[in-house]
Design a protein around this motif. Structure first.
Motif, PDB file in Angstrom:
ATOM      1  N   ILE A  37      55.248  63.183  51.907  1.00 31.15           N
ATOM      2  CA  ILE A  37      54.178  62.068  51.999  1.00 31.15           C
ATOM      3  C   ILE A  37      53.448  62.263  50.767  1.00 31.15           C
ATOM      4  CG2 ILE A  37      52.527  60.901  53.204  1.00 31.15           C
ATOM      5  CD1 ILE A  37      54.193  61.536  55.830  1.00 31.15           C
ATOM      6  N   ASP A  38      52.691  63.333  50.731  1.00 31.73           N
ATOM      7  CA  ASP A  38      51.657  63.678  49.452  1.00 31.73           C
ATOM      8  C   ASP A  38      52.404  63.534  48.182  1.00 31.73           C
ATOM      9  OD1 ASP A  38      49.902  64.131  51.643  1.00 31.73           O
ATOM     10  OD2 ASP A  38      49.979  66.405  51.444  1.00 31.73           O
ATOM     11  N   ALA A  39      53.488  64.117  48.176  1.00 32.12           N
ATOM     12  CA  ALA A  39      54.362  63.875  46.749  1.00 32.12           C
ATOM     13  C   ALA A  39      54.437  62.441  46.474  1.00 32.12           C
ATOM     14  CB  ALA A  39      55.793  64.734  46.776  1.00 32.12           C
ATOM     15  N   ALA A  40      54.929  61.618  47.497  1.00 34.78           N
ATOM     16  CA  ALA A  40      55.097  60.080  47.215  1.00 34.78           C
ATOM     17  C   ALA A  40      54.021  59.323  46.942  1.00 34.78           C
ATOM     18  CB  ALA A  40      55.970  59.570  48.366  1.00 34.78           C
ATOM     19  N   ALA A  41      52.990  59.769  47.585  1.00 36.90           N
ATOM     20  CA  ALA A  41      51.444  59.026  47.177  1.00 36.90           C
ATOM     21  C   ALA A  41      51.017  59.482  45.909  1.00 36.90           C
ATOM     22  CB  ALA A  41      50.474  59.730  48.391  1.00 36.90           C
ATOM     23  N   GLN A  42      51.459  60.823  45.480  1.00 36.27           N
ATOM     24  CA  GLN A  42      50.715  61.092  44.009  1.00 36.27           C
ATOM     25  C   GLN A  42      51.783  60.354  43.012  1.00 36.27           C
ATOM     26  OE1 GLN A  42      51.326  65.509  43.903  1.00 36.27           O
ATOM     27  NE2 GLN A  42      49.098  65.795  44.815  1.00 36.27           N
ATOM     28  N   ASN A  43      53.304  60.242  43.253  1.00 40.50           N
ATOM     29  CA  ASN A  43      53.992  59.453  42.265  1.00 40.50           C
ATOM     30  C   ASN A  43      53.477  58.049  42.362  1.00 40.50           C
ATOM     31  OD1 ASN A  43      55.416  61.611  41.754  1.00 40.50           O
ATOM     32  ND2 ASN A  43      57.044  61.215  43.364  1.00 40.50           N
ATOM     33  N   ALA A  44      53.145  57.374  43.497  1.00 38.34           N
ATOM     34  CA  ALA A  44      52.859  56.140  43.449  1.00 38.34           C
ATOM     35  C   ALA A  44      51.440  55.914  42.651  1.00 38.34           C
ATOM     36  CB  ALA A  44      52.481  55.658  44.723  1.00 38.34           C
ATOM     37  N   ALA A  45      50.510  56.849  42.832  1.00 34.79           N
ATOM     38  CA  ALA A  45      49.202  56.693  42.156  1.00 34.79           C
ATOM     39  C   ALA A  45      49.506  56.902  40.685  1.00 34.79           C
ATOM     40  CB  ALA A  45      48.350  57.801  42.665  1.00 34.79           C
ATOM     41  N   ALA A  46      50.591  57.622  40.415  1.00 38.13           N
ATOM     42  CA  ALA A  46      50.628  57.984  38.871  1.00 38.13           C
ATOM     43  C   ALA A  46      51.205  56.677  38.248  1.00 38.13           C
ATOM     44  CB  ALA A  46      51.465  59.336  38.605  1.00 38.13           C
ATOM     45  N   GLN A  47      52.203  56.093  39.098  1.00 36.94           N
ATOM     46  CA  GLN A  47      52.887  54.824  38.425  1.00 36.94           C
ATOM     47  C   GLN A  47      51.788  53.769  38.570  1.00 36.94           C
ATOM     48  OE1 GLN A  47      56.150  54.106  41.105  1.00 36.94           O
ATOM     49  NE2 GLN A  47      57.477  55.642  40.166  1.00 36.94           N
ATOM     50  N   TYR A  48      50.846  53.600  39.308  1.00 41.70           N
ATOM     51  CA  TYR A  48      49.927  52.507  39.426  1.00 41.70           C
ATOM     52  C   TYR A  48      48.925  52.576  38.388  1.00 41.70           C
ATOM     53  CZ  TYR A  48      46.068  49.509  41.055  1.00 41.70           C
ATOM     54  OH  TYR A  48      45.358  48.580  41.309  1.00 41.70           O
ATOM     55  N   ALA A  49      48.551  53.851  38.207  1.00 39.43           N
ATOM     56  CA  ALA A  49      47.603  54.408  36.986  1.00 39.43           C
ATOM     57  C   ALA A  49      48.298  53.892  35.578  1.00 39.43           C
ATOM     58  CB  ALA A  49      47.206  55.702  37.110  1.00 39.43           C
TER      59      ALA A  49
END
Length: 119
Positions: A58-70
């Protein structure tokens, strides 16, 4: 030679037999209890490990989503409604003039857009 007595055991024999049976039952019960506790501890540790793995995913998916959003460009602002206030009208006319000055709109397109905006 002493004579051996046959039949029912005496009081000491009965107490000894009861102590042996009770001791055996206690030892078996304690061993079963330890085995159950060890099994329960193993299951608990397995559940904790699986929960930690899920949290890591879940943490990895959240980091990926945050990176894509940024990395994604900000969405364009929504167009204001057609019945806008007079200040918005002036801002739209200035935008049209800027588009005409930059060469995006021709004179005819500018006039048509201005008429549509003013009507």
């Amino acid at each position: 030679m002493p004579m051996r007595r046959f039949g029912r055991p005496g009081l000491i024999g009965l107490a000894a037999r009861t102590a042996v049976v009770a001791g055996t039952a206690s030892a078996v019960g304690g061993a079963m209890s330890r085995n159950q506790q060890q099994r329960a501890q193993g299951q608990y540790e397995q559940q904790q490990y699986e929960a930690a793995q899920q949290q890591a995913q879940i943490d990895a998916a959240a980091q990926n989503a945050a990176a894509q959003y940024a990395a994604a460009p900000a969405p364009a602002a929504a167009a204001p409604p057609a019945a806008a206030a007079p200040d918005d009208m002036v801002a739209k006319l200035q935008q049209l003039a800027a588009l005409k000055d930059s060469g995006v709109l021709s004179q005819e397109e500018f006039v048509a857009a201005k008429q549509k905006l003013l009507s």
